[in-house]
Design an enzyme around this catalytic site. Structure first.
Site, PDB file in Angstrom:
ATOM      1  N   ASN A 114       0.885  -1.175   0.000  1.00 43.03           N
ATOM      2  CA  ASN A 114       0.000   0.000   0.000  1.00 43.03           C
ATOM      3  C   ASN A 114       0.918   1.219   0.000  1.00 43.03           C
ATOM      4  OD1 ASN A 114      -1.786   2.051   0.481  1.00 43.03           O
ATOM      5  ND2 ASN A 114      -2.274   1.442   2.583  1.00 43.03           N
ATOM      6  N   TRP A 115       1.070   1.790  -1.188  1.00 42.59           N
ATOM      7  CA  TRP A 115       2.028   2.907  -1.308  1.00 42.59           C
ATOM      8  C   TRP A 115       1.525   4.173  -0.630  1.00 42.59           C
ATOM      9  CZ3 TRP A 115       3.968   2.948  -7.155  1.00 42.59           C
ATOM     10  CH2 TRP A 115       4.694   1.763  -7.389  1.00 42.59           C
ATOM     11  N   LYS A 116       0.237   4.233  -0.322  1.00 40.88           N
ATOM     12  CA  LYS A 116      -0.379   5.460   0.201  1.00 40.88           C
ATOM     13  C   LYS A 116      -0.101   6.627  -0.762  1.00 40.88           C
ATOM     14  CE  LYS A 116      -0.121   3.423   4.710  1.00 40.88           C
ATOM     15  NZ  LYS A 116      -0.176   3.582   6.153  1.00 40.88           N
ATOM     16  N   GLY A 121       2.666  -1.115   4.253  1.00 35.32           N
ATOM     17  CA  GLY A 121       2.797   0.301   3.934  1.00 35.32           C
ATOM     18  C   GLY A 121       4.258   0.671   3.728  1.00 35.32           C
ATOM     19  N   GLY A 122       4.882   1.209   4.769  1.00 34.45           N
ATOM     20  CA  GLY A 122       6.246   1.725   4.677  1.00 34.45           C
ATOM     21  C   GLY A 122       7.230   0.784   3.998  1.00 34.45           C
ATOM     22  N   SER A 177       2.973  -2.041  10.367  1.00 36.42           N
ATOM     23  CA  SER A 177       4.411  -2.192  10.628  1.00 36.42           C
ATOM     24  C   SER A 177       4.907  -3.613  10.399  1.00 36.42           C
ATOM     25  CB  SER A 177       4.756  -1.713  12.042  1.00 36.42           C
ATOM     26  OG  SER A 177       4.415  -0.342  12.183  1.00 36.42           O
ATOM     27  N   GLU A 186      -5.870  -4.419  10.413  1.00 39.86           N
ATOM     28  CA  GLU A 186      -4.828  -3.415  10.614  1.00 39.86           C
ATOM     29  C   GLU A 186      -5.104  -2.640  11.897  1.00 39.86           C
ATOM     30  OE1 GLU A 186      -2.717  -2.494   6.666  1.00 39.86           O
ATOM     31  OE2 GLU A 186      -4.332  -1.058   6.921  1.00 39.86           O
ATOM     32  N   GLY A 193       2.244   2.396  10.693  1.00 43.18           N
ATOM     33  CA  GLY A 193       3.254   3.429  10.531  1.00 43.18           C
ATOM     34  C   GLY A 193       3.935   3.844  11.821  1.00 43.18           C
ATOM     35  N   GLU A 222      -6.964   5.209   7.418  1.00 43.03           N
ATOM     36  CA  GLU A 222      -6.696   6.615   7.100  1.00 43.03           C
ATOM     37  C   GLU A 222      -7.896   7.245   6.384  1.00 43.03           C
ATOM     38  OE1 GLU A 222      -2.879   5.886   5.261  1.00 43.03           O
ATOM     39  OE2 GLU A 222      -2.120   5.314   7.238  1.00 43.03           O
ATOM     40  N   HIS A 263      -9.607   1.719   4.420  1.00 45.79           N
ATOM     41  CA  HIS A 263      -8.360   1.875   5.188  1.00 45.79           C
ATOM     42  C   HIS A 263      -8.601   2.833   6.355  1.00 45.79           C
ATOM     43  CE1 HIS A 263      -4.282   2.958   6.261  1.00 45.79           C
ATOM     44  NE2 HIS A 263      -3.913   1.835   5.685  1.00 45.79           N
TER      45      HIS A 263
HETATM   46  P1  PGA Z   1       2.598   0.339   7.632  1.00 48.24           P
HETATM   47  O1  PGA Z   1       1.174   0.603   6.942  1.00 48.24           O
HETATM   48  O2  PGA Z   1       3.090  -0.983   7.098  1.00 48.24           O
HETATM   49  O3  PGA Z   1       3.446   1.472   7.207  1.00 48.24           O
HETATM   50  O4  PGA Z   1       2.360   0.277   9.111  1.00 48.24           O
HETATM   51  C1  PGA Z   1       0.253  -0.431   6.728  1.00 48.24           C
HETATM   52  C2  PGA Z   1      -1.002   0.123   6.114  1.00 48.24           C
HETATM   53  O5  PGA Z   1      -1.451   1.216   6.544  1.00 48.24           O
HETATM   54  O6  PGA Z   1      -1.597  -0.494   5.205  1.00 48.24           O
END
Ligand code: PGA
Length: 248
Positions: free
Chosen positions: A9-11, A232-233, A211, A166, A172, A96, A94
């Site tokens: 998930n590149w966001k 994500g990251g 994470s 999640e 993050g 966010e 998600h």
């Molecule tokens: P993260 O993000 O791996 O950076 O914690 C995961 C996500 O929000 O899908």
């Protein structure tokens, strides 16, 4: 046996140049992955992903879609538009989007239906906040999130979703749920799926996100109900993403 899925998930990250380097890095060392692999990218880069990834074992997808099919919805992107660029997946709900865009359980359920109708596989995200976990509300919160989606789905469509657990406090932050904490929630989610469609519950992939990194992926992915990761990251660095794919 459920095949594992590792989805990036590149966001809201990337540029044509940075994506080209990342995708080339992934393709160069991917080999024949044992798991399914995907990247969920910002909409302006669908065409780039299609050009770079068609014919490889990496699928691509979006991070959100409109509940509407077309019309006067400025700024929105429809499921059909994602399919036009051969997206396979779309992230739905998600945390966010729930937090910054006020997406309710009901809207997330509607988006899940819209994705399926468009021929996409929705990756439906659920998860509790830190305050909710500390108040002992994890099961109630996550349970209500998945129940709302399942109630709105045709029984036969339950098999067409992917679920991602999640925990919001792990996204993050570098904090990860322990494998046992995640497994408990994943087992609860699978029981919810089974109560709607027992056969589908055996095949639906339930991903962990929050994470997930090369150094914790293996133990998380070893749990019986953790069928992959939403990353994500660590999906923004080819070496880290590849290491998680190898762990799966
Ligand atoms: P993260 O993000 O791996 O950076 O914690 C995961 C996500 O929000 O899908």
């Amino acid at each position: 046996m459920r095949r594992k899925l590792i989805a990036g998930n590149w966001k809201m990250n990337g540029s044509l140049a940075a994506n080209a380097a990342l995708l080339n890095g992934i393709k160069a060392d991917l080999g024949q992955p044992a798991c399914a692999v995907a990247v969920c990218v910002p909409a302006p880069y669908f065409a780039q992903c299609k050009a770079a990834l068609a014919g490889t074992s990496v699928a691509w997808g979006g991070q959100d879609l409109s509940v509407h099919e077309s019309g006067a919805y400025t700024g929105e992107v429809s499921g059909a538009m994602l399919r036009d660029f051969e997206c396979t997946y779309v992230v739905v709900g998600h945390s966010e989007r729930r937090t910054y865009h006020g997406e309710s359980n009901e809207l997330v359920a509607q988006k899940t239906g819209s994705a399926i109708k468009a021929g996409l596989t929705p990756i439906v995200c659920v998860g509790e906040s830190l305050a909710e976990r500390e108040a002992g509300q994890t099961e109630a919160v996550v349970g209500a999130q998945i129940d709302t989606v399942l109630a709105a789905l045709d029984v036969d469509d339950v098999a067409r979703i992917v679920v991602a657990y999640e925990p919001v406090w792990a996204i993050g932050t570098g904090k990860t749920a322990t494998p046992e904490m995640a497994q408990d929630v994943h087992a609860m989610l699978r029981a919810k799926l089974a109560s709607r469609n027992a056969a589908a519950a055996e095949s639906v992939q339930i991903l962990y996100g929050g994470s997930m990194k090369p150094d914790n992926a293996r133990e998380l992915l070893a749990m019986p109900d953790i069928d992959g990761g939403l990353i994500g990251g660590a999906s923004l660095k080819a070496a880290d993403f590849l290491a998680i794919i190898k762990a799966a």
